[in-house]
Scaffold this active site. Structure first.
Site, mmCIF file in Angstrom:
data_model
loop_
_atom_site.group_PDB
_atom_site.id
_atom_site.type_symbol
_atom_site.label_atom_id
_atom_site.label_comp_id
_atom_site.label_asym_id
_atom_site.label_seq_id
_atom_site.Cartn_x
_atom_site.Cartn_y
_atom_site.Cartn_z
ATOM 1 N N ALA A 10 2.126 21.417 11.170
ATOM 2 C CA ALA A 10 1.808 20.005 10.870
ATOM 3 C C ALA A 10 3.039 19.105 10.881
ATOM 4 C CB ALA A 10 1.102 19.927 9.514
ATOM 5 N N ALA A 11 4.035 19.426 10.065
ATOM 6 C CA ALA A 11 5.210 18.557 9.970
ATOM 7 C C ALA A 11 6.021 18.609 11.270
ATOM 8 C CB ALA A 11 6.069 18.961 8.770
ATOM 9 N N ARG A 21 7.590 10.194 21.767
ATOM 10 C CA ARG A 21 7.143 8.819 22.078
ATOM 11 C C ARG A 21 8.252 7.802 21.795
ATOM 12 N NH1 ARG A 21 2.447 10.730 19.438
ATOM 13 N NH2 ARG A 21 2.859 9.517 17.543
ATOM 14 N N GLU A 32 9.264 28.192 16.928
ATOM 15 C CA GLU A 32 8.144 28.560 16.045
ATOM 16 C C GLU A 32 8.018 30.094 16.038
ATOM 17 O OE1 GLU A 32 5.768 27.400 13.796
ATOM 18 O OE2 GLU A 32 5.224 29.522 13.839
ATOM 19 N N SER A 38 0.669 23.858 16.006
ATOM 20 C CA SER A 38 -0.344 22.862 15.595
ATOM 21 C C SER A 38 -1.603 23.499 15.015
ATOM 22 C CB SER A 38 -0.737 21.970 16.778
ATOM 23 O OG SER A 38 0.357 21.212 17.186
ATOM 24 N N CYS A 42 -6.069 24.252 6.962
ATOM 25 C CA CYS A 42 -7.105 23.745 6.046
ATOM 26 C C CYS A 42 -8.498 24.223 6.465
ATOM 27 C CB CYS A 42 -7.092 22.217 6.033
ATOM 28 S SG CYS A 42 -5.454 21.525 5.829
ATOM 29 N N ALA A 298 -1.354 18.986 3.597
ATOM 30 C CA ALA A 298 -1.330 18.599 5.013
ATOM 31 C C ALA A 298 -1.139 17.091 5.168
ATOM 32 C CB ALA A 298 -2.634 19.017 5.669
HETATM 33 P P1 FAD Z 1 3.223 25.249 7.802
HETATM 34 O O1 FAD Z 1 1.821 24.913 8.160
HETATM 35 O O2 FAD Z 1 3.449 26.326 6.797
HETATM 36 O O3 FAD Z 1 4.003 25.595 9.148
HETATM 37 C C1 FAD Z 1 5.327 26.019 9.146
HETATM 38 C C2 FAD Z 1 5.578 26.844 10.392
HETATM 39 O O4 FAD Z 1 6.953 27.202 10.405
HETATM 40 C C3 FAD Z 1 4.801 28.174 10.405
HETATM 41 O O5 FAD Z 1 4.001 28.252 11.541
HETATM 42 C C4 FAD Z 1 5.883 29.246 10.426
HETATM 43 O O6 FAD Z 1 5.568 30.314 11.298
HETATM 44 C C5 FAD Z 1 7.075 28.500 10.957
HETATM 45 N N1 FAD Z 1 8.340 29.086 10.465
HETATM 46 C C6 FAD Z 1 8.649 29.438 9.202
HETATM 47 N N2 FAD Z 1 9.907 29.919 9.137
HETATM 48 C C7 FAD Z 1 10.395 29.882 10.398
HETATM 49 C C8 FAD Z 1 11.631 30.249 10.972
HETATM 50 N N3 FAD Z 1 12.635 30.712 10.235
HETATM 51 N N4 FAD Z 1 11.776 30.091 12.314
HETATM 52 C C9 FAD Z 1 10.774 29.588 13.077
HETATM 53 N N5 FAD Z 1 9.580 29.221 12.572
HETATM 54 C C10 FAD Z 1 9.389 29.354 11.252
HETATM 55 N N6 FAD Z 1 -3.815 20.696 2.743
HETATM 56 C C11 FAD Z 1 -4.566 19.594 2.560
HETATM 57 O O7 FAD Z 1 -4.027 18.486 2.506
HETATM 58 N N7 FAD Z 1 -5.935 19.688 2.456
HETATM 59 C C12 FAD Z 1 -6.583 20.878 2.540
HETATM 60 O O8 FAD Z 1 -7.817 20.933 2.460
HETATM 61 C C13 FAD Z 1 -5.805 22.046 2.709
HETATM 62 N N8 FAD Z 1 -6.404 23.264 2.779
HETATM 63 C C14 FAD Z 1 -5.641 24.372 2.976
HETATM 64 C C15 FAD Z 1 -6.277 25.612 3.049
HETATM 65 C C16 FAD Z 1 -5.535 26.761 3.264
HETATM 66 C C17 FAD Z 1 -6.224 28.091 3.314
HETATM 67 C C18 FAD Z 1 -4.128 26.666 3.422
HETATM 68 C C19 FAD Z 1 -3.315 27.896 3.664
HETATM 69 C C20 FAD Z 1 -3.486 25.449 3.344
HETATM 70 C C21 FAD Z 1 -4.238 24.288 3.119
HETATM 71 N N9 FAD Z 1 -3.634 23.034 3.027
HETATM 72 C C22 FAD Z 1 -4.389 21.909 2.815
HETATM 73 C C23 FAD Z 1 -2.164 22.900 3.135
HETATM 74 C C24 FAD Z 1 -1.738 22.599 4.560
HETATM 75 O O9 FAD Z 1 -2.217 23.579 5.425
HETATM 76 C C25 FAD Z 1 -0.229 22.546 4.601
HETATM 77 O O10 FAD Z 1 0.190 21.511 3.742
HETATM 78 C C26 FAD Z 1 0.324 22.288 5.996
HETATM 79 O O11 FAD Z 1 -0.002 23.334 6.847
HETATM 80 C C27 FAD Z 1 1.843 22.184 5.924
HETATM 81 O O12 FAD Z 1 2.356 22.057 7.191
HETATM 82 P P2 FAD Z 1 3.869 22.431 7.504
HETATM 83 O O13 FAD Z 1 4.096 22.110 8.938
HETATM 84 O O14 FAD Z 1 4.756 21.843 6.506
HETATM 85 O O15 FAD Z 1 3.981 23.993 7.239
#
Ligand code: FAD
Length: 442
Positions: A10-11, A21, A32, A38, A42, A298
């Protein structure tokens, strides 16, 4: 300009897309660890619960599509360390085992969070729910008719969402929690009592103040052993919270909270120049608490990711802050929370008052009238609303969104009481429950 983003969900991908863009010239590389990008985690509970079966529906973009935009996406590449002096990173290609060094002008850390694994004996036998692979494994087990009873360790959002879908699949469910109620960091007791009553009425066993010590497996059964209890189940799901994936940054000196969340400012900058961060590995600024806090959602990850993308591209965008707005569907009920809880107000030593009322979602002669309860937390002197929670069988979450807007714009309870909200018999009463909550908050 070479810009590296670590983490492609996500981030990370919000940042990469916005950066592309904003700056068409910069070299953008995303590393990754997993084989996909992507991914919308959730959706996992609903995938596990059989609401849909195609995993691709949780993948917003493929690496190939993103590469077409000129972003160099490298999946199955783990970043092992960051050298902030030389502006280099050490990367492992997980397919070949090769370890190499890459260099950046600017770096974004978007490595998210991982499930906390508590010191429970044999906890490796429990299922978790974070990655796509976790979801596939758990879905397969949930669909097995021999799995009749499920234990969930943890009564936060993810644990309860698993409990919800498991009940929908006609499983027996028990939930173990070290605290004395569900969702204790997000909702106040008046609201959780309503949700808990509904859970118990529908047969969910709730074990509170219950520290799970071990999982004892014998043939197909697992006994969940706590201080004072032992419950036999067919499957255990662990959902006892998450921790930021930042251990690999230990030597960098990047400022972090105690839990390892990277402290960022309103532009997504870390304490080290040219290094940005966002998402579940970083903090967010809380508008009511007026400080950087850890709220892994998210919503925050996408918004801050996009802001970091702009700023990596040379802009100067600022995050306007979060209210930690969050919601849950739980066995025919829904609840939402925004701003601070009463517990937060106490911790912050605020001069606050609260209101808790129960009314109806819409006019009585229109079919489907249900109870709806609202809690407000507001400043005792100025009457400015600081927090709000809504629970009911229907229409609670969208009303929480109204409260989020009210808190964001610093409305007082008097203004909420007179706020011109929509009315027609199928949707509300002439005085909506939110108007009433505002009016009784003196
Ligand atoms: P992540 O999604 O954790 O992605 C980080 C990525 O970094 C991962 O793919 C990982 O493989 C990669 N990574 C980590 N370390 C390394 C490294 N050293 N080198 C290379 N790659 C690396 N949020 C809501 O707002 N509403 C909801 O309803 C909701 N439901 C959820 C339900 C579930 C079951 C889960 C698990 C989460 C839910 N969330 C929800 C939370 C939401 O999914 C997260 O806030 C969001 O995914 C965060 O995105 P992110 O990019 O910060 O991190």
């Amino acid at each position: 300009m070479r810009i590296i983003i670590i983490g492609g969900i996500a981030a990370g991908m919000s940042a990469a897309a916005k950066l592309r863009r904003t700056d068409r010239e910069a070299e953008v590389v995303v590393y990754e660890k997993s084989s996909y990008i992507s991914f919308g985690a959730c959706g996992l509970p609903y995938y596990v619960g059989g609401n849909f079966d195609n995993v691709d529906r949780m993948l917003a973009r493929t690496p190939e599509k993103v590469r077409e935009t000129g972003i160099d996406v490298k999946t199955e590449h783990e970043v092992l360390s960051v050298n902030t002096q030389n502006k280099t990173i050490e990367v492992k290609n997980l397919q070949t085992g090769e370890v190499f060094t890459d260099n950046y002008d600017k770096l974004m850390i978007a490595t998210g969070a991982a499930t906390v694994i508590p010191p429970i004996k044999n906890i490796e036998n429990a299922y978790t729910l974070r990655s796509l692979e976790d979801g596939e494994k758990l879905k397969e087990r949930m669909q097995d008719e021999n799995i009749k009873k499920i234990a969930v360790i943890g009564a936060g959002f993810i644990g309860l969402e698993v409990a919800d879908v498991a009940k929908e699949l006609n499983k027996e469910v028990c939930v173990f929690n070290t605290g004395n109620r569900i969702l204790e960091n997000v909702l106040d007791p008046e609201i959780t009592e309503i949700l808990e009553e509904n859970l118990r009425e529908q047969g969910v066993e709730l074990y509170f103040n219950s520290l799970v010590k071990s999982l004892e497996t014998c043939s197909d059964k697992t006994k969940v052993i706590t201080d004072d209890n032992g419950v036999e189940v067919d499957l255990v799901v662990l959902a006892a919270g998450v921790r930021p994936n930042t251990a690999f940054l230990k030597e960098t000196g990047i400022e972090m909270l105690e839990n390892g969340a990277i402290v960022i400012d309103d532009q997504g900058r870390t304490s080290i120049e040219d290094i940005y961060s966002a998402g579940d590995c970083a903090t967010v600024y809380h508008l009511v608490k007026q400080k950087q806090v850890y709220i892994p959602l998210a919503t925050n990850a996408n918004k801050l990711g996009r802001i970091v993308g702009s700023n990596l591209g040379g802009k100067c965008e600022q995050f306007q802050g979060t209210l930690g707005s969050s919601c849950i569907k739980l066995l025919g009920m829904e609840a939402g929370a925004t701003g601070i809880t009463e517990a937060d107000a106490k911790k912050m030593n605020l001069n606050y008052k609260t209101t808790f009322i129960t009314d109806k979602n819409h006019t009585d002669y229109y079919p489907g009238q249900e109870k709806i309860s609202v809690k407000l937390i507001y400043d005792a002197e100025t009457k400015v609303i600081l927090g709000g929670q809504v629970v009911g069988k229907t229409d609670a979450v969208q009303r929480t969104n109204v409260l989020a807007t009210a808190i964001f714009t610093k409305l007082t309870t008097e203004q909420l009481g007179m706020l011109d909200l929509c009315y027609a018999p199928p949707f509300a009463r002439t005085w909506d429950v939110l108007n009433i909550a505002g009016n009784v908050s003196k």
